[in-house]
Design an enzyme around this catalytic site. Structure first.
Site, short mmCIF file in Angstrom:
data_model
loop_
_atom_site.label_atom_id
_atom_site.label_comp_id
_atom_site.label_asym_id
_atom_site.label_seq_id
_atom_site.Cartn_x
_atom_site.Cartn_y
_atom_site.Cartn_z
CG HIS A 91 -1.81 1.16 1.36
ND1 HIS A 91 -3.16 1.09 1.12
CD2 HIS A 91 -1.55 2.45 1.70
CE1 HIS A 91 -3.69 2.29 1.30
NE2 HIS A 91 -2.74 3.14 1.66
CD GLU A 92 1.44 3.49 3.61
OE1 GLU A 92 1.58 4.55 2.96
OE2 GLU A 92 0.43 3.25 4.30
#
Length: 189
Positions: A91-92
């Site tokens: 996600h990051e």
């Protein structure tokens, strides 16, 4: 019988900073993590292994975050299993890719942050049906967009510029274009 560690938020069995740092290293072997790191490098924003740090997070950080200029933070006091660490890293990395390709997103701007969070939620698998079931959300149809919206609003709630209806208004304004933007993938994984 020894008690398992718990987080300040009542999660049982959370990992230590050292354990999560080792789990981050393990996530580097995932094809999607390798792909995203390659695409970041190709876009002019290479990320080394020390771009990722495990830490005990205080306050409303959630499970982790991308900090422009610093890297990816994974909150050990929320991590229990490898899949949770993998999801935060993926996600990051998508947030980092967006920051790179936009030549630094203005993370205080609700619409820009909402767009990156929509993309990260859609492309990372955060809202996969199985994950949603494990979170107690039992909807068979339309669960993914609903999950993404819920998680985007949670993320935006930590931005003081997105108070009140600004968060939802920003998210809705950019939803279609950002949900359908699958870069660096050819299509949503």
């Amino acid at each position: 019988m020894a008690q398992m560690p718990s987080s300040p938020h009542g999660l049982q069995g959370v990992k230590t900073v050292e354990e999560v740092q080792a789990m981050i290293q393990k996530s580097f072997r995932l094809p999607m993590v390798k792909f995203l790191r390659q695409r970041l490098a190709k876009a002019g924003c290479p990320v080394s292994d020390n771009f990722f740090k495990a830490s005990e997070c205080k306050g409303a950080h959630g499970t982790g975050g991308f900090v422009p200029g610093s890297g990816v933070l994974v909150c050990s006091n929320y991590m229990r299993i490898q899949d949770e660490v993998d999801q935060v890293v993926i996600h990051e990395l998508i947030n980092a890719f967006d920051d790179c390709r936009a030549v630094n997103i203005d993370w205080s701007d609700c619409a820009q942050q909402a767009c990156s969070e929509i993309r990260a939620g859609h492309l990372s698998g955060d809202c996969h049906f199985k994950r949603e079931l494990l979170r107690g959300h039992m909807k068979l149809r339309g669960h993914e967009p609903e999950c993404i919206k819920r998680r985007v609003l949670k993320s935006l709630s930590s931005n003081p510029n997105c108070a009140g209806s600004a968060a939802e208004d920003s998210m809705e304004a950019v939803w279609d274009i950002c949900y359908n933007d699958t870069k660096p993938f050819d299509r949503a994984p």
